[in-house]
Design an enzyme around this catalytic site. Structure first.
Site, PDB file in Angstrom:
ATOM      1  N   HIS A 156      -1.517  75.254  86.913  1.00  0.00           N
ATOM      2  CA  HIS A 156      -0.879  75.286  85.589  1.00  0.00           C
ATOM      3  C   HIS A 156       0.639  75.229  85.731  1.00  0.00           C
ATOM      4  CE1 HIS A 156      -4.810  76.661  84.044  1.00  0.00           C
ATOM      5  NE2 HIS A 156      -4.379  76.208  82.869  1.00  0.00           N
ATOM      6  N   LYS A 160       3.205  79.786  82.889  1.00  0.00           N
ATOM      7  CA  LYS A 160       1.960  80.523  82.592  1.00  0.00           C
ATOM      8  C   LYS A 160       2.017  81.916  83.211  1.00  0.00           C
ATOM      9  CE  LYS A 160      -3.074  80.212  82.553  1.00  0.00           C
ATOM     10  NZ  LYS A 160      -3.195  80.655  81.169  1.00  0.00           N
TER      11      LYS A 160
HETATM   12  N1  LIG Z   1      -7.574  78.544  74.654  1.00  0.00           N
HETATM   13  C1  LIG Z   1      -6.942  77.516  75.188  1.00  0.00           C
HETATM   14  O1  LIG Z   1      -7.480  76.398  75.298  1.00  0.00           O
HETATM   15  C2  LIG Z   1      -5.530  77.706  75.655  1.00  0.00           C
HETATM   16  C3  LIG Z   1      -4.723  76.596  75.964  1.00  0.00           C
HETATM   17  C4  LIG Z   1      -3.392  76.826  76.324  1.00  0.00           C
HETATM   18  C5  LIG Z   1      -2.900  78.124  76.363  1.00  0.00           C
HETATM   19  N2  LIG Z   1      -3.729  79.170  76.076  1.00  0.00           N
HETATM   20  C6  LIG Z   1      -3.249  80.550  76.046  1.00  0.00           C
HETATM   21  O2  LIG Z   1      -2.560  80.733  74.813  1.00  0.00           O
HETATM   22  C7  LIG Z   1      -1.540  81.722  74.987  1.00  0.00           C
HETATM   23  C8  LIG Z   1      -0.208  81.146  74.546  1.00  0.00           C
HETATM   24  O3  LIG Z   1       0.174  80.120  75.434  1.00  0.00           O
HETATM   25  P1  LIG Z   1       1.571  79.365  75.265  1.00  0.00           P
HETATM   26  O4  LIG Z   1       1.701  78.485  76.444  1.00  0.00           O
HETATM   27  O5  LIG Z   1       1.651  78.783  73.892  1.00  0.00           O
HETATM   28  O6  LIG Z   1       2.557  80.616  75.402  1.00  0.00           O
HETATM   29  P2  LIG Z   1       4.056  80.753  74.873  1.00  0.00           P
HETATM   30  O7  LIG Z   1       4.688  79.405  74.785  1.00  0.00           O
HETATM   31  O8  LIG Z   1       4.703  81.801  75.694  1.00  0.00           O
HETATM   32  O9  LIG Z   1       3.864  81.283  73.382  1.00  0.00           O
HETATM   33  C9  LIG Z   1       3.467  82.582  73.041  1.00  0.00           C
HETATM   34  C10 LIG Z   1       4.148  82.914  71.762  1.00  0.00           C
HETATM   35  O10 LIG Z   1       3.629  84.149  71.243  1.00  0.00           O
HETATM   36  C11 LIG Z   1       4.650  84.694  70.450  1.00  0.00           C
HETATM   37  N3  LIG Z   1       4.471  86.131  70.319  1.00  0.00           N
HETATM   38  C12 LIG Z   1       4.891  87.125  71.148  1.00  0.00           C
HETATM   39  N4  LIG Z   1       4.559  88.317  70.643  1.00  0.00           N
HETATM   40  C13 LIG Z   1       3.906  88.065  69.475  1.00  0.00           C
HETATM   41  C14 LIG Z   1       3.324  88.895  68.486  1.00  0.00           C
HETATM   42  N5  LIG Z   1       3.346  90.242  68.585  1.00  0.00           N
HETATM   43  N6  LIG Z   1       2.730  88.311  67.418  1.00  0.00           N
HETATM   44  C15 LIG Z   1       2.698  86.979  67.308  1.00  0.00           C
HETATM   45  N7  LIG Z   1       3.265  86.132  68.190  1.00  0.00           N
HETATM   46  C16 LIG Z   1       3.843  86.690  69.272  1.00  0.00           C
HETATM   47  C17 LIG Z   1       5.979  84.356  71.138  1.00  0.00           C
HETATM   48  O11 LIG Z   1       6.880  84.000  70.128  1.00  0.00           O
HETATM   49  P3  LIG Z   1       8.277  84.752  69.850  1.00  0.00           P
HETATM   50  O12 LIG Z   1       8.874  85.042  71.188  1.00  0.00           O
HETATM   51  O13 LIG Z   1       9.053  83.746  69.045  1.00  0.00           O
HETATM   52  O14 LIG Z   1       7.921  85.969  69.090  1.00  0.00           O
HETATM   53  C18 LIG Z   1       5.650  83.101  71.944  1.00  0.00           C
HETATM   54  O15 LIG Z   1       6.307  81.964  71.461  1.00  0.00           O
HETATM   55  C19 LIG Z   1      -1.596  82.122  76.466  1.00  0.00           C
HETATM   56  O16 LIG Z   1      -2.373  83.282  76.588  1.00  0.00           O
HETATM   57  C20 LIG Z   1      -2.275  80.941  77.127  1.00  0.00           C
HETATM   58  O17 LIG Z   1      -2.926  81.286  78.315  1.00  0.00           O
HETATM   59  C21 LIG Z   1      -5.015  78.977  75.728  1.00  0.00           C
END
Ligand SMILES: NC(=O)c1ccc[n+]([C@@H]2O[C@H](COP(=O)([O-])OP(=O)(O)OC[C@H]3O[C@@H](n4cnc5c(N)ncnc54)[C@H](OP(=O)(O)O)[C@@H]3O)[C@@H](O)[C@H]2O)c1
Length: 267
Positions: A156, A160
């Site tokens: 990844h 991540k």
């Molecule tokens: N299921 C799937 O197919 C799949 C695919 C890809 C990723 N994922 C997973 O999805 C998650 C997010 O991935 P990502 O790459 O998008 O991460 P990311 O870019 O770090 O985004 C996470 C976001 O969550 C927000 N956040 C933090 N605290 C929060 C809260 N209390 N309430 C609501 N939002 C909050 C942050 O925004 P602020 O800092 O602006 O608050 C941040 O932008 C990870 O766990 C990843 O492993 C899953």
């Protein structure tokens, strides 16, 4: 048209979901109505879309406000927020798809409790291809038998946080279950410094973090004389977003309970 709330709106997946909703055009059945970020987010009060046409929905840190007009919520925030987000969905009686990964046992208990009240879909990987791979891995485990060594590798992007990925762990659990073994008894996450050879029945994990890799997973079945490798490579996050929207549409209006992407795809 059903309202969808996106938790983690400012993140990589949150913005990919915004783009995927936009790409589907005006005839699509979901409309963005809620956009949640953390109380520390620099984007609070700004439009949910950080680029392109505005959505008209403002980023909030209040889950109740984000859920006000929602028929379904998808959570792509961080593992430590999932329990609170699930409690908010329970209170608002809004179905929840959990796409975020890496959450602990206590959070899983909250999700199990929420599933008694609302439909909860736990989807560590929302890509259709990965969910097909999961089926193929189950088939291969049963067909090849316990004599084959199973190793799972994943790669990844450098940002991540959790490792191994939720998908790699889910694939390992499928293998363990198909062999009638407890996952915790056979999963091997660390080999550095070990001096003993591989134990029969172990499932080894290898993790690579580099650059902008969207997500690769390979399950290897090996025995003396041959090797079977089942691989999925995601090259664009849109594949996860499309699957998540399909899952969200499917979930809205379901009875309370715990669901998986298998239920959505009907495999
Ligand atoms: N299921 C799937 O197919 C799949 C695919 C890809 C990723 N994922 C997973 O999805 C998650 C997010 O991935 P990502 O790459 O998008 O991460 P990311 O870019 O770090 O985004 C996470 C976001 O969550 C927000 N956040 C933090 N605290 C929060 C809260 N209390 N309430 C609501 N939002 C909050 C942050 O925004 P602020 O800092 O602006 O608050 C941040 O932008 C990870 O766990 C990843 O492993 C899953």
């Amino acid at each position: 048209m059903s309202g969808i709330a996106i938790f983690g709106i400012t993140g990589r997946m949150g913005q990919t979901l915004v783009r995927a909703l936009r790409e589907r055009g005006p005839a699509q059945p979901l409309r963005l109505v809620g956009a949640l970020a953390s109380p520390r987010s620099v984007r609070l009060g700004s439009d949910a879309a950080s680029e392109g046409a505005p959505t008209g929905v403002m980023v909030t840190a209040d889950p109740r406000a984000a859920l006000r007009d929602a028929a379904v919520a998808v959570d792509f925030s961080l593992p430590q927020c999932i329990a609170d987000n699930a409690r908010a969905c329970m209170a608002a009686r809004v179905p929840l798809l959990v796409g975020a990964t890496g959450f602990d046992g206590a959070t899983r208990e909250v999700l199990d409790a929420a599933a008694a009240v609302i439909p909860v879909l736990i989807a560590p990987n929302t890509s259709m291809g990965v969910n097909l791979v999961a089926r193929l891995v189950k088939l291969a485990t049963r067909a090849l038998g316990p004599g084959y060594d199973v190793e799972i590798s994943e790669a990844h992007h450098r940002m991540k946080r959790d490792a191994p990925s939720g998908t790699a762990l889910a694939l390992g659990e499928i293998v363990a279950r198909a062999r009638g073994r407890e996952f915790k008894d056979v999963a091997v996450f660390e080999r550095h410094g070990g001096l003993a050879p591989r134990r029969t029945g172990d499932i080894g994990f290898a993790v690579l973090r580099a650059g902008d890799i969207v997500g690769d997973h390979t399950v290897t079945f090996a025995v003396a004389g041959e090797r079977v490798e089942i691989t999925h490579r995601a090259t664009d996050r849109t594949t996860f977003a499309r699957g998540a929207l399909r899952g969200a549409e499917w979930l809205a209006g379901r009875p309370p309970g715990l669901y998986a992407m298998d239920d959505v795809i009907g495999l």
